[in-house]
Design a protein around this motif. Structure first.
Motif, short mmCIF file in Angstrom:
data_model
loop_
_atom_site.label_atom_id
_atom_site.label_comp_id
_atom_site.label_asym_id
_atom_site.label_seq_id
_atom_site.Cartn_x
_atom_site.Cartn_y
_atom_site.Cartn_z
N LYS A 1 23.20 11.72 -9.37
CA LYS A 1 22.69 10.36 -9.14
C LYS A 1 21.17 10.35 -9.13
O LYS A 1 20.54 9.45 -9.70
N ALA A 2 20.58 11.35 -8.49
CA ALA A 2 19.12 11.41 -8.43
C ALA A 2 18.52 11.54 -9.82
O ALA A 2 17.49 10.94 -10.13
N ARG B 1 19.92 10.42 -12.61
CA ARG B 1 20.07 9.13 -13.30
C ARG B 1 19.03 8.12 -12.82
O ARG B 1 18.52 7.32 -13.59
N ASP B 2 18.70 8.19 -11.53
CA ASP B 2 17.79 7.20 -10.95
C ASP B 2 16.32 7.49 -11.23
O ASP B 2 15.47 6.64 -10.97
N SER C 1 14.59 7.56 -13.78
CA SER C 1 13.90 6.68 -14.73
C SER C 1 13.24 5.49 -14.02
O SER C 1 12.34 4.84 -14.56
N ASP C 2 13.69 5.22 -12.77
CA ASP C 2 13.08 4.12 -12.01
C ASP C 2 11.60 4.37 -11.72
O ASP C 2 10.85 3.43 -11.43
N GLU C 3 11.20 5.65 -11.82
CA GLU C 3 9.79 5.96 -11.58
C GLU C 3 8.89 5.23 -12.58
O GLU C 3 7.74 4.91 -12.28
#
Length: 372
Positions: free
Chosen positions: A115-116, A118-119, A121-123
């Motif tokens: 999950k980390a 996948r997430d 890209s939010d950066e």
């Protein structure tokens, strides 16, 4: 090192070794990666738009996922032996429960790391917001410049940012995946490039992303699939993932282990996959249940000289009756071993099996030796 597997011994090939020792090296790698991740996350708190740190975090998470998945594979491989040791009273109930908790914790860790990743890209959203703020400040220059700024933001900057972010992320994911393939194989640079192109082409033919395909190829190398058969094996698993409930890397692990235990030729993965699909389509069970049961039966069946087709057929029959793979596989394997022992030793059990089959002891023994 987790205390939960302390005192548990498993068989690896012809050797017996402590499970704690097997996992020690993997957990050492995982601890080192966690230290780097903590350091990287601390720096990102002060420089959240630093692309070098974001890239490092992504790479570290990819390596941590690989290490955690390797640990989980080892635990799952040992699970049947631990279950059998518990049933025989060779390990205590508290040891058995602790082992089960170790499996559950490792599965949870793997999901969190995935999950980390996948997430992450939010950066890039932070960078996008800064561009938007800069565009809004252009309104002070005048109405005309404001219009230009608005058009630039809405029609050019935002679409390019979205495409660029997705493209960069996908490219990094692919390169990270191929780096994983390199680690688990002895491919040369030229061979790795060729395989990468093959996986890209494959992703255009079937609805599976190239990143998922690289993960399957990495797993294939880790499981000992010969480099000449990795692409074919990856395609078989990808096809099964699309057409059945056999899922990605878990399915790859199960099929590879079944093949290894049975001594199946690596040229026959496509035939095995087709057989599993055919059996699933024509019986009251699923392809995943068939493969799980077949993997449980493989060890005893190999000793009795059964073929892959024999094992898949028996696995289908058992799972179609609603028998769970772990319990059914263990119980039926004991039956196979007991029959084999009775024939090898000529014990009284042989006459009992023969009577049930409506044969003489000699007829039963000959039939078993010819085609168990």
């Amino acid at each position: 090192m987790s205390r939960r597997v302390k005192g548990i011994t498993i068989e690896l090939g012809a050797d017996k070794t402590g499970l704690e020792r097997v996992l020690k090296e993997i957990e050492s790698v995982s601890r080192n990666l966690n230290k780097e991740l903590r350091d990287t996350n601390n720096l990102l708190r002060f420089s959240p738009d630093n692309t070098e740190l974001v890239t490092q975090k992504q790479k570290l998470l990819g390596e941590q996922i690989k290490a955690t998945r390797e640990k989980l594979d080892q635990l799952r491989e040992a699970e049947a032996q631990v279950q059998e040791q518990f049933e025989k009273g060779e390990i205590a109930e508290d040891q058995y429960r602790e082992f089960k908790r170790e499996v559950i914790e490792t599965e949870s860790q793997l999901r969190n790391y995935e999950k980390a990743l996948r997430d992450i890209s939010d950066e890039h959203i932070i960078f996008g917001k800064k561009l938007q703020e800069a565009g809004e400040k252009m309104q002070a220059v005048g109405d005309k410049m404001a219009t230009v700024g608005k058009n630039l933001t809405l029609k050019v900057t935002a679409p390019i940012l979205a495409i660029g972010t997705a493209g960069v992320t996908a490219a990094i994911d692919f390169e990270s995946g191929m780096a994983g393939v390199r680690k688990t194989t002895n491919l040369t640079g030229e061979e790795l490039d060729k395989m990468g192109q093959s996986l890209r082409d494959m992703s255009k033919e079937i609805p599976v992303s190239v990143v998922e395909l690289t993960a399957l190829a990495e797993t294939a190398g880790q499981l000992g699939i010969d480099k000449d058969h990795i692409v074919e094996f990856t395609r078989v698993i990808a096809d099964l993932s699309v057409a059945t409930n056999i899922v990605g890397q878990e399915g790859a692990t199960d099929l590879a282990r079944f093949a290894n235990i049975m001594g199946m030729s690596q040229k026959d993965f496509d035939r095995a996959g087709s057989a599993i699909v055919e059996l699933g389509n024509n019986s009251a069970t699923t392809e995943k249940e068939i493969l799980e049961m077949a993997k449980r039966l493989a060890g005893a069946a190999r000793q009795a000289n059964m073929s892959e087709a024999d094992v898949l057929g028996i696995a289908t029959a058992l799972s179609a009756l609603g028998i769970e793979a772990q319990a059914g596989g263990t119980a039926f394997s004991r039956v196979i071993n007991r029959i084999q022992l009775a024939i090898d030793t000529g014990s009284d059990d042989l006459y009992g099996f023969a009577e049930v089959a409506g044969m003489t002891a000699g007829e039963f023994a000959n039939a078993w030796r010819d085609d168990a």
